[in-house]
Design a protein around this motif. Structure first.
Motif, PDB file in Angstrom:
ATOM      1  N   LYS A 250       3.752   0.348   6.017  1.00 54.29           N
ATOM      2  CA  LYS A 250       2.451  -0.218   5.648  1.00 54.29           C
ATOM      3  C   LYS A 250       1.964   0.312   4.301  1.00 54.29           C
ATOM      4  O   LYS A 250       1.306  -0.392   3.546  1.00 54.29           O
ATOM      5  CB  LYS A 250       1.418   0.094   6.735  1.00 54.29           C
ATOM      6  CG  LYS A 250       1.499  -0.875   7.907  1.00 54.29           C
ATOM      7  CD  LYS A 250       0.381  -0.638   8.875  1.00 54.29           C
ATOM      8  CE  LYS A 250       0.529  -1.578  10.074  1.00 54.29           C
ATOM      9  NZ  LYS A 250      -0.400  -1.230  11.149  1.00 54.29           N
TER      10      LYS A 250
ATOM     11  N   THR B 261       1.617   1.287   0.593  1.00 56.34           N
ATOM     12  CA  THR B 261       2.132   0.639  -0.623  1.00 56.34           C
ATOM     13  C   THR B 261       2.232   1.659  -1.748  1.00 56.34           C
ATOM     14  O   THR B 261       1.325   2.476  -1.923  1.00 56.34           O
ATOM     15  CB  THR B 261       1.163  -0.486  -1.052  1.00 56.34           C
ATOM     16  OG1 THR B 261       1.034  -1.384   0.035  1.00 56.34           O
ATOM     17  CG2 THR B 261       1.677  -1.235  -2.256  1.00 56.34           C
TER      18      THR B 261
ATOM     19  N   ASN C  63       6.338  -1.887  -0.815  1.00 59.07           N
ATOM     20  CA  ASN C  63       6.271  -1.233   0.487  1.00 59.07           C
ATOM     21  C   ASN C  63       7.658  -0.664   0.782  1.00 59.07           C
ATOM     22  O   ASN C  63       8.594  -1.419   1.031  1.00 59.07           O
ATOM     23  CB  ASN C  63       5.898  -2.244   1.588  1.00 59.07           C
ATOM     24  CG  ASN C  63       4.495  -2.762   1.379  1.00 59.07           C
ATOM     25  OD1 ASN C  63       4.292  -3.803   0.770  1.00 59.07           O
ATOM     26  ND2 ASN C  63       3.527  -2.028   1.858  1.00 59.07           N
TER      27      ASN C  63
END
Lengths: 77, 269
Positions: B144, B146, B133
């Protein structure tokens, strides 16, 4: 994978053509004979930490020891 | 100690010579770089010969087929998931890996195989994704979203190595097709693999020669099977290298690929 050029060894009336290969990170030698016997693959292995020549697959130990020594002498020269 | 050609050799040397024997016979078949698992393809597996200290290198389908599966149709449903006649969706069951800590528990589909049909999966390296992240430039906190980075993981100075496996024969009762299938045993990730496979923190059970020999030839207690299955390979003997995200389609999937934005491992390796 073949390693280097093939080389020849002569012993008595017999001629050997030897090629070296790397298989599974190990160096093996394949010998093709001038007489009718089938090709032989030999490798230098270890017994109790000491090197010895053996055939792959198993079954031709005497030939492996004899011809392995000849290869060793040839490579030392 | 074992004997090869009548000469006393170590277990390590014995395995090396036998493997060389098989490789010389079927070298092309071992010379395969990439197996992804989800294509349920054939892989090279070392399987002991019954009653002998010898083995065959055979091809098996990766994806263990439980004993209750009777045909390819049922197998397809198991692997892909399906809706039953009432419209209820049954999610897919993935059987590529079997968890060492769980596989011997009563009722587990892997139990019988772990007790009676252990094998070694030959590998030259495996692939795993690291999930990162990135930090927000404004807040410095992790975002948030990834980003996933693929790694190729190998064992130092080993062209091939052994992963613990268990196998199961499958007979399609409709067509008569027979195929042997396998799962790779997994264990808790070591400090290197914790950083790479950082979502599940698992890794394949990689076995050094002595344990590989014991895994396939030993008459093992349940406790010992679990011990060997849970063996954690030393991370200092492993190498990990980032590769292209398109590695599956690449002619050279293991070619190193550097990512400028990839944070370094948080390790004191």
């Amino acid at each position: 994978m073949q390693k280097g050029e093939a080389f020849k060894i002569e012993v008595n009336e017999l001629a050997l053509e030897v090629t070296s290969h790397i298989v599974n990170s190990s160096e093996i030698f394949r010998i093709v004979f001038s007489d009718t016997r089938p090709p032989l693959v030999v490798i230098e292995s270890l017994t109790n930490g000491r090197p010895f020549w053996t055939s792959v697959p198993q079954g031709r130990q005497k030939e492996a020891e004899f011809f392995g020594k000849l290869i060793e002498e040839k490579l030392k020269k | 100690m074992c004997y090869y050609n009548g000469q006393k050799v170590s277990k390590t040397e014995f395995l090396k010579l036998l493997q060389l024997e098989k490789a010389l016979k079927d070298f092309d078949f071992l010379n395969k770089e990439l197996s992804t698992g989800f294509d349920y393809s054939l892989n090279a597996v070392v399987r002991p010969k019954e009653g002998e200290i010898d083995f065959d290198i055979v091809q098996m389908e990766w994806g263990f087929v439980p004993a209750y599966i009777r045909n390819r149709e049922q197998l397809g449903k198991m692997r892909l998931g399906y809706k039953d006649s009432a419209g209820k969706f049954h999610p897919p069951l993935t059987t590529l890996n079997s968890t060492a800590e769980e596989m011997l528990k009563p009722g587990k589909i892997y139990r019988e195989a772990a007790l009676k049909r252990r094998c070694l999966v030959l590998s030259s390296g495996f692939f795993e994704w690291r999930h990162v992240n990135p930090l927000s430039k404004k807040t410095g906190l992790p975002l948030k979203a990834t980003i996933n980075y693929p790694y190729h993981i190998t064992i130092k100075e080993h062209e091939y190595f052994y992963m613990a496996g268990i196998w199961q024969p499958f007979i399609d009762t409709q067509t008569g097709e027979t195929v042997d299938t396998f799962a790779i045993v997994t264990t808790k990730a070591n400090p290197l693999m914790e950083q790479i496979h950082n979502s599940k923190k698992r890794m394949p059970t990689i076995l050094p020669d002595e344990l590989a020999y014991e895994w396939i030839f030993g008459e093992l207690s349940e406790e010992r099977i679990q011990q060997i299955g849970s063996y954690q390979y030393d991370y200092r003997e492993m190498d990990a290298c980032t590769i292209s995200k398109e590695f599956r389609a690449s002619l050279d999937p293991t070619a190193p690929f550097a990512y400028e934005d990839l944070p370094a491992f948080e390790l004191s390796l």
